[in-house]
Write an enzyme that holds these catalytic residues in place. Sequence first.
Site, PDB file in Angstrom:
ATOM      1  N   LYS A 130       0.872  -1.187   0.000  1.00 39.64           N
ATOM      2  CA  LYS A 130       0.000   0.000   0.000  1.00 39.64           C
ATOM      3  C   LYS A 130       0.901   1.227   0.000  1.00 39.64           C
ATOM      4  O   LYS A 130       2.026   1.176   0.504  1.00 39.64           O
ATOM      5  CB  LYS A 130      -0.879   0.008   1.252  1.00 39.64           C
ATOM      6  CG  LYS A 130      -2.105   0.884   1.137  1.00 39.64           C
ATOM      7  CD  LYS A 130      -3.259   0.188   0.469  1.00 39.64           C
ATOM      8  CE  LYS A 130      -4.409   1.138   0.222  1.00 39.64           C
ATOM      9  NZ  LYS A 130      -5.617   0.430  -0.241  1.00 39.64           N
ATOM     10  N   ASP A 170      -6.998   4.397  -4.587  1.00 38.94           N
ATOM     11  CA  ASP A 170      -7.659   4.262  -3.283  1.00 38.94           C
ATOM     12  C   ASP A 170      -8.272   5.639  -3.003  1.00 38.94           C
ATOM     13  O   ASP A 170      -8.519   6.398  -3.954  1.00 38.94           O
ATOM     14  CB  ASP A 170      -6.633   3.834  -2.203  1.00 38.94           C
ATOM     15  CG  ASP A 170      -7.297   3.407  -0.892  1.00 38.94           C
ATOM     16  OD1 ASP A 170      -7.884   2.323  -0.849  1.00 38.94           O
ATOM     17  OD2 ASP A 170      -7.261   4.173   0.089  1.00 38.94           O
TER      18      ASP A 170
HETATM   19  P1  NDP Z   1     -13.027   7.771  -2.597  1.00 35.62           P
HETATM   20  O1  NDP Z   1     -11.951   8.770  -2.438  1.00 35.62           O
HETATM   21  O2  NDP Z   1     -13.642   7.560  -3.923  1.00 35.62           O
HETATM   22  O3  NDP Z   1     -14.209   8.079  -1.547  1.00 35.62           O
HETATM   23  C1  NDP Z   1     -13.975   8.131  -0.168  1.00 35.62           C
HETATM   24  C2  NDP Z   1     -15.271   8.518   0.498  1.00 35.62           C
HETATM   25  O4  NDP Z   1     -15.119   8.394   1.919  1.00 35.62           O
HETATM   26  C3  NDP Z   1     -15.666   9.954   0.238  1.00 35.62           C
HETATM   27  O5  NDP Z   1     -17.049  10.043   0.232  1.00 35.62           O
HETATM   28  C4  NDP Z   1     -15.069  10.660   1.461  1.00 35.62           C
HETATM   29  O6  NDP Z   1     -15.707  11.874   1.782  1.00 35.62           O
HETATM   30  C5  NDP Z   1     -15.354   9.645   2.525  1.00 35.62           C
HETATM   31  N1  NDP Z   1     -14.468   9.842   3.661  1.00 35.62           N
HETATM   32  C6  NDP Z   1     -13.104   9.865   3.651  1.00 35.62           C
HETATM   33  N2  NDP Z   1     -12.653  10.119   4.885  1.00 35.62           N
HETATM   34  C7  NDP Z   1     -13.743  10.248   5.667  1.00 35.62           C
HETATM   35  C8  NDP Z   1     -13.932  10.482   7.044  1.00 35.62           C
HETATM   36  N3  NDP Z   1     -12.879  10.663   7.858  1.00 35.62           N
HETATM   37  N4  NDP Z   1     -15.200  10.531   7.522  1.00 35.62           N
HETATM   38  C9  NDP Z   1     -16.253  10.347   6.685  1.00 35.62           C
HETATM   39  N5  NDP Z   1     -16.136  10.126   5.372  1.00 35.62           N
HETATM   40  C10 NDP Z   1     -14.907  10.059   4.886  1.00 35.62           C
HETATM   41  O7  NDP Z   1     -12.423   6.398  -2.027  1.00 35.62           O
HETATM   42  P2  NDP Z   1     -12.892   4.909  -2.296  1.00 35.62           P
HETATM   43  O8  NDP Z   1     -14.365   4.857  -2.439  1.00 35.62           O
HETATM   44  O9  NDP Z   1     -12.041   4.352  -3.361  1.00 35.62           O
HETATM   45  O10 NDP Z   1     -12.442   4.192  -0.937  1.00 35.62           O
HETATM   46  C11 NDP Z   1     -13.318   4.081   0.208  1.00 35.62           C
HETATM   47  C12 NDP Z   1     -12.827   2.967   1.106  1.00 35.62           C
HETATM   48  O11 NDP Z   1     -12.802   1.731   0.372  1.00 35.62           O
HETATM   49  C13 NDP Z   1     -11.409   3.135   1.671  1.00 35.62           C
HETATM   50  O12 NDP Z   1     -11.351   2.540   2.949  1.00 35.62           O
HETATM   51  C14 NDP Z   1     -10.571   2.315   0.695  1.00 35.62           C
HETATM   52  O13 NDP Z   1      -9.348   1.887   1.276  1.00 35.62           O
HETATM   53  C15 NDP Z   1     -11.512   1.152   0.466  1.00 35.62           C
HETATM   54  N6  NDP Z   1     -11.237   0.369  -0.744  1.00 35.62           N
HETATM   55  C16 NDP Z   1     -11.232   0.960  -1.978  1.00 35.62           C
HETATM   56  C17 NDP Z   1     -10.983   0.201  -3.104  1.00 35.62           C
HETATM   57  C18 NDP Z   1     -11.101   0.761  -4.469  1.00 35.62           C
HETATM   58  O14 NDP Z   1     -11.075  -0.036  -5.422  1.00 35.62           O
HETATM   59  N7  NDP Z   1     -11.267   2.050  -4.654  1.00 35.62           N
HETATM   60  C19 NDP Z   1     -10.612  -1.226  -2.994  1.00 35.62           C
HETATM   61  C20 NDP Z   1     -10.768  -1.775  -1.654  1.00 35.62           C
HETATM   62  C21 NDP Z   1     -11.027  -0.974  -0.579  1.00 35.62           C
HETATM   63  P3  NDP Z   1     -14.963  13.291   1.516  1.00 35.62           P
HETATM   64  O15 NDP Z   1     -15.251  13.598   0.078  1.00 35.62           O
HETATM   65  O16 NDP Z   1     -15.606  14.221   2.474  1.00 35.62           O
HETATM   66  O17 NDP Z   1     -13.497  13.075   1.794  1.00 35.62           O
END
Ligand code: NDP
Length: 451
Positions: A130, A170
């Site tokens: 990562k 991510d």
């Molecule tokens: P994105 O950047 O597309 O979206 C992240 C989302 O989470 C946004 O809505 C963001 O809101 C919100 N968020 C981030 N930090 C916080 C917080 N502290 N409190 C509340 N909301 C928060 O990321 P992904 O959708 O790609 O990833 C989301 C999760 O899934 C992560 O844990 C990632 O590690 C996991 N994941 C992702 C994969 C992928 O293929 N993308 C694969 C496997 C796991 P805001 O806009 O306000 O920051």
Amino acid sequence: MAISDHVDLPTFMEGVKRRNPHQDEFVQAVQEVAEDIFEFIADKEEYHEQQILRRIAEPDRIVSFRVCWEDDSGNIRVQRGWRVQNNNAIGPYKGGIRFHPSVNESVLKFLAFEQTFKNALTGLPMGGGKGGSNFNPKGKSVREIMRFCQSFMTELYRHIGADVDVPAGDIGVGGREIGYMFGQYKRITNQFTGVLTGKGLEYGGSMIRPEATGYGAVYFLLNMLQHKEQDLHGKVAVISGSGNVATHAAEKIVQLGGKPVTLSDSGGFIYDPDGLTQDKIDWVKAHKTHRRGRISEYVEEFKGATFHEGQTPWNVPCDVALPCATQNELLGPDAKALVANGCIAVSEGANMPSNLDAVHAFKDAKIMFAPGKAANAGGVAVSGLEMSQNSERRAWKEEELQAMLRDIMDGIHARCLTYGEMGGGYTDYVRGANIAGFKKVADAMLAFGVV
Ligand code: NDP
């Protein structure tokens, strides 16, 4: 007598804490896995003797580097970048890159550790890694993001490669950022290889990669329900996040006849009692990605919905829940509220969204609970398929990939059942995922001897 004969779980965890001071997220992730593994290896001397868990909980290497870039006003900005290469026993390091101000070494170590088990669970030959930076993409212009990505890759390129370490996206890193980083890698090395996944379709990306994590988390949820002779039809779903994983999870819930009623971001959550539809989800996708908007603006667009500032959605009554935002966003009291309000199944789209208290609350209540390392493995699985397509220099058809994703999620579910069936109709998916993932990596490590 081997040293390990004297080590029990509390002593092992004391050592992990001592060696990793102030790295709470990493210690938490190791603890969650160690709770199950210690029980599993109690009568398996070889794993003890060879210190396998201790070795997996010590990254192969961590690279930390300075990332300098110039903002639009001509100021020189300095960020820190990292790549954590946790374990490559079963394949090249593989795992995403995160750009978020909360990124630090502890967060990336926990993610790389989790990724090692997750990747093993997919059945594909991928090790765990990562990376990321404490760079905050919010409020930055497209040019600033491009310059940052280029600067980040100018150091990272020396540590990665199609057979060495293959990063992906991510939080904060989507198709655009992957494009900038791939462009810079290609420019520096003069090589067109499958060194990153999540690429655009025009230059070696795979169909369904953007959808795969969210869709996969819902397939896993469906697998758990079907194991209990239920399905998603008419089920109310509470989802957190509004990024890649959350929006695609919502989309698949809708396709399978369920009703998602919430989404969130770091500002709060929206509750739409009428349920999200494909049109509403498309609006959120465009709003969050292209317009870089906030989820609060949803209520101006769709009447009847409400915005709850600074809150998480876990008190909204539901049948199923999908935490899809970030780590430690669902705490013990939230888990208890979900259970009390009738939630029967939780599928983690995010990595470690439930803290240890929440995991224990779900286990105590014996509801269906899928940890992220099993439930969200669909993303990295399709990344693995992207690597295969790049090696073959071919692009597979969408239907083939959809079927492969479904098949891989079924396989992960089956592997979890192998070690997670506890009798009385209860499956401990955390135990199942931890042991199945561990066993594959551990057995490969045994084959290599002490390296
Ligand atoms: P994105 O950047 O597309 O979206 C992240 C989302 O989470 C946004 O809505 C963001 O809101 C919100 N968020 C981030 N930090 C916080 C917080 N502290 N409190 C509340 N909301 C928060 O990321 P992904 O959708 O790609 O990833 C989301 C999760 O899934 C992560 O844990 C990632 O590690 C996991 N994941 C992702 C994969 C992928 O293929 N993308 C694969 C496997 C796991 P805001 O806009 O306000 O920051």
